[in-house]
Design an enzyme around this catalytic site. Structure first.
Site, PDB file in Angstrom:
ATOM      1  N   GLY A   1       9.207   3.372 -15.812  1.00  0.00           N
ATOM      2  CA  GLY A   1       9.203   4.625 -16.568  1.00  0.00           C
ATOM      3  C   GLY A   1       9.165   5.831 -15.654  1.00  0.00           C
TER       4      GLY A   1
ATOM      5  CB  THR B   1      -0.946   0.020   1.224  1.00  0.00           C
ATOM      6  OG1 THR B   1      -0.176  -0.196   2.415  1.00  0.00           O
ATOM      7  CG2 THR B   1      -2.030  -1.037   1.111  1.00  0.00           C
ATOM      8  N   GLY B   2       2.010   1.159  -0.664  1.00  0.00           N
ATOM      9  CA  GLY B   2       2.912   2.298  -0.768  1.00  0.00           C
ATOM     10  C   GLY B   2       2.430   3.304  -1.799  1.00  0.00           C
TER      11      GLY B   2
ATOM     12  CE  LYS C   1      10.856   2.676 -11.230  1.00  0.00           C
ATOM     13  NZ  LYS C   1      10.852   4.124 -11.514  1.00  0.00           N
TER      14      LYS C   1
ATOM     15  CE  LYS D   1      10.450  11.508   2.582  1.00  0.00           C
ATOM     16  NZ  LYS D   1      10.023  12.454   1.512  1.00  0.00           N
TER      17      LYS D   1
ATOM     18  CB  SER E   1      14.266  12.297  -7.527  1.00  0.00           C
ATOM     19  OG  SER E   1      15.271  11.321  -7.323  1.00  0.00           O
TER      20      SER E   1
ATOM     21  CE  LYS F   1      14.932   5.023 -11.624  1.00  0.00           C
ATOM     22  NZ  LYS F   1      14.148   5.813 -10.651  1.00  0.00           N
TER      23      LYS F   1
END
Length: 333
Positions: free
Chosen positions: A139, A10-11, A107, A281, A257, A194
């Site tokens: 993406g 549930t993120g 990711k 975080k 980001s 990335k």
């Protein structure tokens, strides 16, 4: 045709994809371990942990019961951190009553085997007569912008082009545009690595380096990511799509980001060790940097920028070294 879709987690990103899918008429249930988030989704139609009071589709349901979550699932979306993938797969094996299609949005890479996460997932499920299809969605998609239904373009990745096209059909609408690709390897490696380049870009921002420098960094970063990806069979043309170059540009330039923000903090503290001590975080690029370093050693990959970032993040080398050194070893395709 409407599908029964379960989202594990549930993120933030799982929530926005639930919103996209219910906007498209699918039946979506989310599984979460945080009761307050589950209640928020069911009762208030918000996920205030991530999106304050932004309303989400009222047809989204949530539960803390894994068995109930996947009882009717035809498609399961893995929307958990990479460290939670293993437990999620164990629960799918335990509770699933039919074959399901898996779409991964985590990711990362397999730290244990220095391999693709997709291989870890499919290898675990392939002998259990559970896995119908495997795919991924990658993406440039800042979660808060998707929740506000801002235009977003991503890639549906599957070695089975028919399933990639099915993912396109599931998610595509007027604000969420999805294109298919069979190069899972290229998109997956790019989605993970990335984040390391985004930390480097944030360091440049923190030191007030030029826009010229950042553009060059992104170019070098894209070329070095390809050096990793081609080891797994990725195609060079993949590195011009939304999941590769598009996501790299976003992550290296957006103040939303986490990785870019960490880089700025590293520059401000003049130390990665100090910055990480106070950074609450989860920042995926830190672990990705370690995995990339181990891959470089194991597979004999030459990536000077990634080597430099490893020294900054793990050996506490002064981050200002990035300013004058990454151009010196620049390697482009």
């Amino acid at each position: 045709m409407n599908k029964n879709i379960t989202i594990i987690g549930t993120g933030a990103y799982g929530t926005v994809l639930a919103n996209v899918l219910t906007d498209n008429g699918h039946n979506v249930i989310m599984y979460g371990v945080e009761q307050n988030q589950v209640n928020d989704i069911n009762e208030n139609h918000i996920n205030s942990t991530f999106f304050r009071d932004y309303l989400i589709n009222e047809n989204i349901k949530a539960t803390t019961d894994f068995a109930i979550a996947i009882e009717k699932a035809e498609v399961i979306i893995l929307s958990v951190p990479t460290f939670a993938i293993e437990k999620s797969l164990d629960n799918i094996i335990k509770y699933s009553k039919r074959k399901v299609s898996i779409i991964n949005i985590a990711k990362g890479l397999d730290e244990e085997k220095l391999d693709l996460l997709s291989n870890k997932i499919t290898n675990k499920l392939k002998n259990k007569d559970i896995l119908e299809n495997y795919g991924a969605l990658y993406g440039p998609s800042v979660a808060v912008e998707v929740i506000l239904r801002k235009p977003t373009c991503v890639m549906a990745c599957s070695k089975n082009i028919d399933f990639a096209n099915q993912i396109v059909e599931l998610f595509s609408n007027e604000y969420f545009i999805v294109k298919p690709t069979t190069d899972v390897e290229g998109c997956e490696v790019a989605a993970s690595l990335k984040n390391v380049i985004a930390i480097a870009s944030g360091i440049l921002q923190g030191y007030s380096a030029s826009d010229n420098a950042r553009a060059s960094l992104i170019t070098i970063g894209n070329a070095e990511i390809y050096q990793f990806a081609k080891h797994f069979g990725a195609k060079i043309e993949t590195f011009m799509n939304f999941a590769t170059l598009g996501d790299l540009i976003l992550t290296c330039s957006s103040f939303k980001s986490r990785n870019f923000s960490l880089g700025m903090s590293i520059a401000e503290n003049n130390s990665a060790l100090t910055a990480l001590k106070y950074h609450k975080k989860t920042v995926e690029g830190v672990m990705s940097s370690k995995i990339a370093h181990l891959m470089m050693e194991k597979y004999k990959i030459n990536s000077p920028l990634f080597e430099l970032m490893y020294k900054i993040l793990y050996n506490n080398v002064n981050p200002s070294i990035l300013i004058n050194n990454f151009f010196k070893y620049a390697k482009v395709v």
